[in-house]
Design an enzyme around this catalytic site. Structure first.
Site, PDB file in Angstrom:
ATOM      1  N   THR A 191       0.833  -1.204   0.000  1.00  0.00           N
ATOM      2  CA  THR A 191       0.000   0.000   0.000  1.00  0.00           C
ATOM      3  C   THR A 191       0.867   1.253   0.000  1.00  0.00           C
ATOM      4  OG1 THR A 191      -1.834  -1.060   1.108  1.00  0.00           O
ATOM      5  CG2 THR A 191      -1.592   1.285   1.511  1.00  0.00           C
ATOM      6  N   VAL A 220     -12.736  -5.270   2.504  1.00  0.00           N
ATOM      7  CA  VAL A 220     -12.138  -3.940   2.479  1.00  0.00           C
ATOM      8  C   VAL A 220     -11.245  -3.807   3.708  1.00  0.00           C
ATOM      9  CG1 VAL A 220     -12.597  -1.460   2.559  1.00  0.00           C
ATOM     10  CG2 VAL A 220     -14.124  -2.949   1.252  1.00  0.00           C
ATOM     11  N   ASP A 222      -8.159  -1.331   5.876  1.00  0.00           N
ATOM     12  CA  ASP A 222      -8.166  -0.062   6.613  1.00  0.00           C
ATOM     13  C   ASP A 222      -7.941   1.162   5.729  1.00  0.00           C
ATOM     14  OD1 ASP A 222      -5.548  -1.169   6.160  1.00  0.00           O
ATOM     15  OD2 ASP A 222      -4.734   0.462   7.375  1.00  0.00           O
ATOM     16  N   THR A 242      -0.051   1.337   6.682  1.00  0.00           N
ATOM     17  CA  THR A 242       0.017   0.147   5.834  1.00  0.00           C
ATOM     18  C   THR A 242       0.205  -1.072   6.725  1.00  0.00           C
ATOM     19  OG1 THR A 242       1.231  -0.998   4.102  1.00  0.00           O
ATOM     20  CG2 THR A 242       2.521   0.501   5.463  1.00  0.00           C
ATOM     21  N   THR A 244      -1.672  -5.119   8.082  1.00  0.00           N
ATOM     22  CA  THR A 244      -2.833  -6.013   8.139  1.00  0.00           C
ATOM     23  C   THR A 244      -4.064  -5.192   8.516  1.00  0.00           C
ATOM     24  OG1 THR A 244      -2.067  -6.492  10.375  1.00  0.00           O
ATOM     25  CG2 THR A 244      -1.641  -8.165   8.711  1.00  0.00           C
TER      26      THR A 244
HETATM   27  N1  ASP Z   1      -3.574  -2.137   4.702  1.00  0.00           N
HETATM   28  C1  ASP Z   1      -3.892  -2.715   3.435  1.00  0.00           C
HETATM   29  C2  ASP Z   1      -5.147  -3.536   3.547  1.00  0.00           C
HETATM   30  O1  ASP Z   1      -5.336  -4.184   4.560  1.00  0.00           O
HETATM   31  C3  ASP Z   1      -2.825  -3.592   2.905  1.00  0.00           C
HETATM   32  C4  ASP Z   1      -1.474  -2.957   2.796  1.00  0.00           C
HETATM   33  O2  ASP Z   1      -1.121  -2.127   3.624  1.00  0.00           O
HETATM   34  O3  ASP Z   1      -0.743  -3.292   1.854  1.00  0.00           O
HETATM   35  O4  ASP Z   1      -5.910  -3.558   2.601  1.00  0.00           O
END
Ligand code: ASP
Length: 327
Positions: A191, A220, A222, A242, A244
């Site tokens: 992300t 979806v 965060d 960015t 989980t």
């Molecule tokens: N935070 C993002 C999600 O959970 C993933 C990421 O940070 O790459 O969709």
């Protein structure tokens, strides 16, 4: 009114990123991209542009760069589509806009901004968000534009590992892209996010992502959730996250950091570390944040082995980092 300083910080994802995982040319490609993005935002801020404009310009570059999991280069869902999420928030007014599961917008960050500025809503999803995008003249892209061979292979591996059917290969440019050799995929969240302080003293934050490889059922994370993946308030700071996503939503990570700064008077770094190193780690989540405050403090904190990151500020040189042992 003018604080006569500006600052910007950029992330391109966090995760298991160690020196032994990246070849020198891979590392160089990420460092160059992060530096370019911070400089592009810096050009806007130095010229007196707004934090929102700097964020949008910087995230456009990240969304166009297939090294990162946003825009072109986004990961695939279990059914073989690219469903993009993004959000943006203006710390001066607490106005915010976000989209989730959009499939036809080249720059989802601009769509999030259009939601903020041209609708009375904060979050639009799916087909409705795609329709709003077209109706508002936001740049469109055919879904095949988002296809990258490298992400397709990641989905195939994910499907096999999780006993899911491999969906039919969608339309797109199926040539092995040059980036394939440069990108680092294992155990990382790609992300992207940018936070900025402009010379009028306003902070803002933006985040854009393809989410997680093989996501199902309209999942979806965060990134488009205001307060979780993105938050900005001139009373405290601007934050982009960015990691989980489910854990970041449960902790309201971005707002929690802002609340500690505003209500407890903590430094930006101390607030970020409490939420990431203590609370997120205790709950079992992985990832990190970047943040900037109206007084020019810049902070990042992550509980993974690395995070792609960069910062730049008035009278402070460009800093680019990947690993834990770097500033
Ligand atoms: N935070 C993002 C999600 O959970 C993933 C990421 O940070 O790459 O969709």
């Amino acid at each position: 009114m003018s604080t006569s300083h500006w600052a910007i910080a950029v992330h391109g994802g966090a995760g298991t990123i160690e020196r032994r995982h990246l070849r020198p040319e891979q590392e160089a490609a990420y460092r160059a991209a992060l530096g370019r993005v911070a400089e592009a935002g810096g050009v806007v801020l130095r010229a007196g542009g707004s934090a929102l404009d700097a964020i949008e310009a910087a995230i456009h570059l990240l969304e166009d760069d297939p090294l990162f999991n946003a825009g072109r280069g986004a990961v695939f869902t279990a059914r073989g589509a690219n469903e993009l999420d993004a959000s943006i928030m203006d710390g001066a007014t607490l106005a915010a806009g976000a989209v989730a599961g959009v499939t036809r917008t080249r720059h989802p960050i601009s769509l999030a901004r259009a939601v903020m500025e041209r609708s009375s809503h904060v979050l639009l999803v799916g087909a409705g968000a795609d329709a709003f995008s077209k109706a508002n003249g936001v740049e469109q892209a055919d879904p095949s534009y988002f296809f990258t061979e490298r992400r397709w292979r990641s989905l195939e591996n994910f499907a096999k590992a999780h006993d899911l059917p491999v969906p039919p290969r969608p339309a797109g440019d199926h040539r092995p892209d040059p980036v394939h050799a440069l990108a680092h995929d294992e155990g990382k969240y790609g992300t992207v996010g940018v936070v900025a302080l402009d010379i009028s003293g306003n902070v803002a934050a933006g985040t854009s992502t393809g989410g997680t490889t093989g996501k199902q059922w309209g999942r979806v994370g965060d990134s488009p959730v205001i307060g979780a993946g993105t938050y900005a308030s001139n009373a405290a700071c601007a934050v982009s996250a960015t990691g989980t996503g489910e854990y970041f939503i449960r902790l309201g990570v971005a707002h929690e950091i802002a609340a500690l700064v505003e209500h407890k008077g903590l430094s930006l770094q101390a607030a970020a570390d409490i939420v990431i190193q203590d609370k997120l780690t205790a709950l079992g989540g992985d990832g990190g944040i970047i943040a900037v405050a109206p007084d020019g403090q810049v902070a990042w904190s992550y509980n993974t082995s690395g995070m792609y990151r960069a910062s730049l500020a008035a009278n402070r040189p460009l800093v680019v980092g990947i690993y834990k042992d770097e500033p």
